[in-house]
Write an enzyme that holds these catalytic residues in place. Structure first.
Site, PDB file in Angstrom:
ATOM      1  N   HIS A 190       0.837  -1.203   0.000  1.00 34.52           N
ATOM      2  CA  HIS A 190       0.000   0.000   0.000  1.00 34.52           C
ATOM      3  C   HIS A 190       0.874   1.257   0.000  1.00 34.52           C
ATOM      4  O   HIS A 190       2.013   1.243   0.476  1.00 34.52           O
ATOM      5  CB  HIS A 190      -0.871   0.052   1.263  1.00 34.52           C
ATOM      6  N   CYS A 228      -2.912   0.498   9.648  1.00 30.98           N
ATOM      7  CA  CYS A 228      -3.901  -0.499   9.228  1.00 30.98           C
ATOM      8  C   CYS A 228      -4.864  -0.885  10.336  1.00 30.98           C
ATOM      9  O   CYS A 228      -5.977  -1.322  10.075  1.00 30.98           O
ATOM     10  CB  CYS A 228      -3.206  -1.779   8.773  1.00 30.98           C
TER      11      CYS A 228
HETATM   12  C1  CIR Z   1      -3.538  -7.557   3.277  1.00 27.24           C
HETATM   13  O1  CIR Z   1      -2.709  -8.057   2.521  1.00 27.24           O
HETATM   14  O2  CIR Z   1      -4.555  -7.018   2.868  1.00 27.24           O
HETATM   15  C2  CIR Z   1      -3.281  -7.635   4.763  1.00 27.24           C
HETATM   16  N1  CIR Z   1      -2.582  -8.846   5.050  1.00 27.24           N
HETATM   17  C3  CIR Z   1      -2.493  -6.435   5.241  1.00 27.24           C
HETATM   18  C4  CIR Z   1      -3.244  -5.143   5.122  1.00 27.24           C
HETATM   19  C5  CIR Z   1      -2.458  -3.987   5.624  1.00 27.24           C
HETATM   20  N2  CIR Z   1      -3.236  -2.797   5.581  1.00 27.24           N
HETATM   21  C6  CIR Z   1      -2.760  -1.592   5.372  1.00 27.24           C
HETATM   22  O3  CIR Z   1      -1.574  -1.439   5.086  1.00 27.24           O
HETATM   23  N3  CIR Z   1      -3.601  -0.586   5.432  1.00 27.24           N
END
Ligand code: CIR
Length: 255
Positions: free
Chosen positions: A163, A250
């Protein structure tokens, strides 16, 4: 920026099956819950009300609530994740935000956009296209933000980076913490940029929340740099979330 609320969600046992770009082992739920407690306690210390939602076992990545919505002063926008396994998380978040916002919008599709690709600096909304966020998703968000009077600037999340905010954080309205890689694109011209020390790029996902900055433990040069700059730094164990490519931003929606 003053936040009165945050929303987070407990990790469940299914978190061991969360998405990851590279498998470096499964997270340890007990240790992850302890870190999650510390994270929530730190947000609460600043005086904010933190809503903690129950784990969703059907959605291993549901603790990463940030990806489900964008919260702005004018209202909230429910996202449309680019990861199939995460799409259903949005409907589970919607009722909570409906209770907190009068104006609640939805990205209807067919495009995709995840909250982790969006950085609101106060003066503008920066959105990084990524493997999860596409042009159609960004265009839909832009139409909503036009109504609310927020300029949107579209950028590119570097290749191989999950991201946009995996590589940067807002420390105050003028200051961004960024990897050199992301900043090299020129996307932060006009801001003061602090670069992650070499080898500590994984500390880029931090959050400024009221008077404190939460950042992952284990990055001493970054912590020292931020303290020297006058920030009140709080260290959180991010060992297990890091195995799933997740970090400080997150784990909450902040409003
Ligand atoms: C994913 O791959 O969607 C999750 N394992 C990690 C999401 C992390 N979220 C973020 O950076 N906002």
């Amino acid at each position: 920026t003053h936040f009165t609320h945050a929303v987070s969600r407990r990790p469940g046992a299914s978190v061991t099956g969360g998405l990851r770009a590279e498998d470096r082992g499964a997270p340890d739920l007990a240790r992850m819950l302890a870190a999650h407690d510390a994270y929530i306690a730190t947000l609460r210390e600043t005086g904010a009300e933190v809503i903690v939602l129950e784990a969703l076992e059907d959605y291993p990545d549901a603790l990463f609530v940030e990806d489900t919505a964008l919260c702005l002063p004018e209202g909230a926008v429910m996202m449309r994740p680019g990861a199939d396994s995460r799409m259903g998380e949005v409907a589970h978040m919607r009722p909570t935000l409906a209770g907190l916002f009068d104006d609640l919008r939805d990205i209807a599709g067919p495009g995709h956009i995840e909250g982790g690709d969006i950085l609101f600096t106060g003066r503008e909304v920066l959105v990084g296209r990524s493997a999860r966020t596409d042009a159609a998703g960004v265009a839909e968000l832009r139409a909503i933000l036009d109504e609310w009077g927020h300029p949107l600037r579209e950028m590119q999340t570097p290749d191989g980076v999950l991201h946009f905010k995996t590589d940067c954080s807002l420390l105050d309205p003028e200051t961004i913490l960024s990897t050199r890689l992301l900043d090299a694109s020129g996307c932060f011209d006009g801001y003061r940029v602090l670069h992650l020390p070499e080898g500590e790029e994984a500390a880029a996902n931090a959050i400024r929340f009221n008077d404190v900055v939460l950042m992952p433990d284990g990055f001493p040069r970054t912590a020292e740099m931020l303290e020297r700059e006058g920030y009140d730094v709080r260290l959180i164990d991010n060992t297990d979330c890091a195995l799933l490519d997740g970090g400080m931003s997150c784990l909450s929606l902040r409003l």
